[in-house]
Design a protein around this motif. Structure first.
Motif, short mmCIF file in Angstrom:
data_model
loop_
_atom_site.label_atom_id
_atom_site.label_comp_id
_atom_site.label_asym_id
_atom_site.label_seq_id
_atom_site.Cartn_x
_atom_site.Cartn_y
_atom_site.Cartn_z
N ASN A 18 -21.82 3.18 28.41
CA ASN A 18 -22.45 1.96 29.52
C ASN A 18 -22.39 0.75 28.28
OD1 ASN A 18 -22.94 2.81 32.02
ND2 ASN A 18 -24.99 4.23 30.64
N MET A 19 -21.14 0.89 28.02
CA MET A 19 -20.67 -0.26 26.53
C MET A 19 -19.36 -0.99 27.92
SD MET A 19 -21.00 1.62 22.76
CE MET A 19 -21.14 -0.21 22.15
N ARG A 20 -19.88 -2.82 27.62
CA ARG A 20 -18.22 -3.14 27.38
C ARG A 20 -17.35 -3.46 26.87
NH1 ARG A 20 -21.50 -8.33 28.32
NH2 ARG A 20 -22.48 -7.97 26.64
N GLN A 21 -16.33 -3.82 26.45
CA GLN A 21 -16.00 -3.93 25.28
C GLN A 21 -16.51 -5.34 24.55
OE1 GLN A 21 -11.89 -5.13 27.02
NE2 GLN A 21 -10.96 -3.30 27.06
N GLU A 22 -16.80 -6.23 25.18
CA GLU A 22 -17.96 -7.07 24.60
C GLU A 22 -18.48 -6.83 23.40
OE1 GLU A 22 -16.97 -6.83 27.37
OE2 GLU A 22 -16.43 -8.67 28.14
N ASP A 23 -20.13 -5.60 23.62
CA ASP A 23 -20.20 -4.34 23.38
C ASP A 23 -19.99 -3.51 21.94
OD1 ASP A 23 -22.35 -5.63 24.98
OD2 ASP A 23 -21.84 -3.67 26.33
N LEU A 24 -18.36 -3.14 22.25
CA LEU A 24 -17.85 -2.61 21.40
C LEU A 24 -17.13 -3.50 20.19
CD1 LEU A 24 -17.37 0.69 20.53
CD2 LEU A 24 -15.55 -0.18 21.44
N ALA A 25 -17.14 -4.55 20.75
CA ALA A 25 -16.31 -5.17 19.53
C ALA A 25 -17.86 -5.46 18.39
CB ALA A 25 -16.01 -6.74 20.01
N GLU A 26 -18.51 -6.48 19.10
CA GLU A 26 -20.12 -7.23 18.70
C GLU A 26 -20.56 -5.60 17.69
OE1 GLU A 26 -24.44 -8.15 19.36
OE2 GLU A 26 -22.69 -8.42 20.65
N LYS A 27 -20.80 -4.41 17.84
CA LYS A 27 -21.54 -3.17 16.95
C LYS A 27 -20.12 -3.26 16.25
CE LYS A 27 -23.24 0.61 17.95
NZ LYS A 27 -23.73 1.19 19.22
N THR A 28 -18.54 -3.82 16.70
CA THR A 28 -17.52 -2.80 15.24
C THR A 28 -17.63 -4.26 14.06
OG1 THR A 28 -16.03 -2.44 16.92
CG2 THR A 28 -17.06 -1.25 16.34
N GLY A 29 -17.40 -5.55 15.19
CA GLY A 29 -17.04 -5.88 14.02
C GLY A 29 -15.11 -7.05 14.64
N LEU A 30 -14.88 -5.43 15.80
CA LEU A 30 -13.53 -6.59 15.44
C LEU A 30 -14.02 -7.35 16.88
CD1 LEU A 30 -12.53 -2.45 16.11
CD2 LEU A 30 -11.87 -4.64 14.19
N SER A 31 -13.10 -8.10 16.90
CA SER A 31 -12.44 -8.89 18.12
C SER A 31 -12.68 -8.00 19.76
CB SER A 31 -11.27 -9.56 18.21
OG SER A 31 -10.19 -9.55 18.61
N VAL A 32 -12.65 -8.81 20.63
CA VAL A 32 -13.10 -8.07 22.44
C VAL A 32 -10.90 -8.11 22.38
CG1 VAL A 32 -13.23 -8.59 24.29
CG2 VAL A 32 -14.71 -8.89 23.03
N ASN A 33 -9.86 -8.93 21.82
CA ASN A 33 -9.26 -8.71 22.44
C ASN A 33 -8.14 -7.29 21.51
OD1 ASN A 33 -8.62 -10.94 24.29
ND2 ASN A 33 -8.34 -12.37 22.59
N TYR A 34 -8.06 -6.95 20.15
CA TYR A 34 -8.28 -6.30 19.56
C TYR A 34 -8.91 -4.80 20.27
CZ TYR A 34 -7.09 -3.18 15.92
OH TYR A 34 -6.57 -1.89 15.11
N VAL A 35 -9.98 -4.62 20.68
CA VAL A 35 -10.69 -3.36 21.39
C VAL A 35 -9.82 -3.54 23.02
CG1 VAL A 35 -12.92 -3.01 22.31
CG2 VAL A 35 -13.38 -4.08 20.59
N GLY A 36 -9.46 -3.94 23.45
CA GLY A 36 -8.76 -4.02 24.99
C GLY A 36 -7.12 -3.85 24.94
N MET A 37 -6.78 -4.36 23.16
CA MET A 37 -4.90 -3.98 22.81
C MET A 37 -5.61 -1.85 22.79
SD MET A 37 -3.97 -7.29 20.68
CE MET A 37 -3.28 -6.99 19.95
#
Length: 108
Positions: A18-37
């Motif tokens: 139940n994580m959004r891309q934004e949540d994963l990006a924040e948790k990893t220090g990555l950008s949301v765009n990078y997570v999506g890619m």
């Protein structure tokens, strides 16, 4: 090699948690765009980034890489077995009957 499956599995496990891309990006220090890619298979993360993503999701590399590893079916069998253990004996028997039927009718 089917590298897009890596991103698909990352997305699958992110959604299961139940994580959004934004949540994963924040948790990893990555950008949301990078997570999506990564999830769309447009980028393959560097090893260090890959490990960071796996740790953020609480998963192991084998479940993400099962479609690109030569022994991926061993991993998939293990994952399937874990899922079966959560079912009643009657439900397990139904699934085993379906599998047996598929094996009987497969091209040998």
């Amino acid at each position: 090699m089917k590298m897009t499956s890596i991103g698909q599995h990352i997305r699958q496990y992110r959604l299961e948690r139940n994580m959004r891309q934004e949540d994963l990006a924040e948790k990893t220090g990555l950008s949301v765009n990078y997570v999506g890619m990564v999830e769309r298979g447009e980028k393959i993360p560097a090893l260090e980034t890959f490990i960071t993503i796996l740790n953020a999701l609480g998963i192991t590399a084998d479940v993400v890489l099962c479609d690109v590893l030569d022994n991926g079916y061993t991993i998939k069998n293990s994952i399937l077995n874990d899922k079966l253990q959560g079912l009643s004996k009657a439900e397990q028997n139904k699934i085993y009957e379906v599998i047996d039927t598929l094996i009987k009718h497969s091209n040998k």
